[in-house]
Design a protein around this motif. Structure first.
Motif, mmCIF file in Angstrom:
data_model
loop_
_atom_site.group_PDB
_atom_site.id
_atom_site.type_symbol
_atom_site.label_atom_id
_atom_site.label_comp_id
_atom_site.label_asym_id
_atom_site.label_seq_id
_atom_site.Cartn_x
_atom_site.Cartn_y
_atom_site.Cartn_z
ATOM 1 N N SER A 101 0.872 -1.182 0.000
ATOM 2 C CA SER A 101 0.000 0.000 0.000
ATOM 3 C C SER A 101 0.904 1.225 0.000
ATOM 4 O O SER A 101 2.046 1.160 0.474
ATOM 5 C CB SER A 101 -0.893 0.011 1.241
ATOM 6 O OG SER A 101 -0.081 0.173 2.384
ATOM 7 N N ASP A 148 1.016 3.954 1.697
ATOM 8 C CA ASP A 148 1.527 4.495 2.961
ATOM 9 C C ASP A 148 2.392 3.489 3.725
ATOM 10 O O ASP A 148 2.957 3.810 4.760
ATOM 11 C CB ASP A 148 0.380 5.036 3.838
ATOM 12 C CG ASP A 148 -0.749 4.035 3.979
ATOM 13 O OD1 ASP A 148 -0.576 2.898 3.514
ATOM 14 O OD2 ASP A 148 -1.799 4.383 4.565
ATOM 15 N N ASP A 168 10.930 3.931 3.750
ATOM 16 C CA ASP A 168 11.671 5.107 3.313
ATOM 17 C C ASP A 168 13.162 4.822 3.242
ATOM 18 O O ASP A 168 13.896 5.493 2.541
ATOM 19 C CB ASP A 168 11.434 6.281 4.273
ATOM 20 C CG ASP A 168 10.231 7.090 3.839
ATOM 21 O OD1 ASP A 168 9.968 7.113 2.622
ATOM 22 O OD2 ASP A 168 9.552 7.662 4.707
#
Ligand code: DC
Length: 210
Positions: A63, A65, A69
């Motif tokens: 997904s 979100d 990172d």
């Protein structure tokens, strides 16, 4: 306005796409992150990038979100992402995420390999960003060295050529410019000069359409 920015590894497409998104106030998606995330999760599970079943399962579970990172921009994950991206079932699983992002009200900027050809063939502006293999290998080498990865220029150039061949040679959605793409060669250009050129192209097209 939808802007598609495609091109090979380290051509400058990510930097240009981000700058365009900022300039025109549009959301930006680095679609390579989706493939890298699938590859990263696969490797973390100790699986091979050739494991189509596991890669497809992971891609279906991704997904926007939930994407990591960190740890996505290593040489190992990049190479595995290119292998994972060959599987049509993985590409299909990631298609809806990209398509949905592109079609949000007001538009978006997406960068990748097949945005202008497959994900968003109706994009208002299509840029195909390239640069010489030597320069791209040099840029990527600087990025990896700054991250603390030890790799030689010769190995980096070989990896760059290998990745180009895999991304361009695959049957499903190979890396290639759309017929109506504007070609932007960033060899020898500073970031500012490359972004200026991209903005000129976008402004020119917007004017012609208004
Ligand atoms: O842009 P990048 O180096 O982060 O992409 C990693 C790999 O993901 C790339 O070698 C091929 C694949 N990819 C793809 O097939 N299609 C996209 N739209 C984006 C990336």
């Amino acid at each position: 306005m939808i802007i598609a920015v495609d091109g090979p590894l380290a051509a400058g497409k990510g930097t240009i796409a981000k700058a365009l998104a900022r300039h025109y106030g549009l959301p930006h998606m680095d679609t390579g992150k989706l493939y890298r995330s699938v590859a990263y999760r696969l490797l973390a599970l100790g699986k091979s990038p050739d494991d189509i079943v596991s890669a497809t399962q992971i891609a279906h579970g991704l997904s926007l979100d939930g994407i990591e990172d960190h740890n996505l921009r290593t040489a190992q994950v990049g190479a595995a992402a290119s292998v994972v991206a060959v599987h049509p079932s993985v590409r299909q699983a990631l298609y809806d995420l990209q398509r949905g992002f592109a079609l949000q009200p007001g538009g978006a900027v997406l960068d990748g390999r097949d945005i202008g050809t497959v994900v968003c063939p109706e994009a208002d502006v299509k840029l195909f960003v390239s640069a010489s293999s030597e320069e791209r290998a040099g840029r990527r080498l600087q990025e990896l060295l700054a991250q603390g990865e030890a790799i030689s220029y010769a190995d980096m150039l070989a990896q760059t050529l290998e990745r180009d061949a895999r991304d361009s040679g695959r049957v499903d959605a190979p890396l290639r410019p759309a017929e109506d793409a504007h070609l932007l060669d960033t060899t020898g250009l500073s970031i500012e000069a490359a972004v200026d050129k991209a903005r000129l192209i976008v402004d020119h097209i917007r004017l012609a359409k208004s």
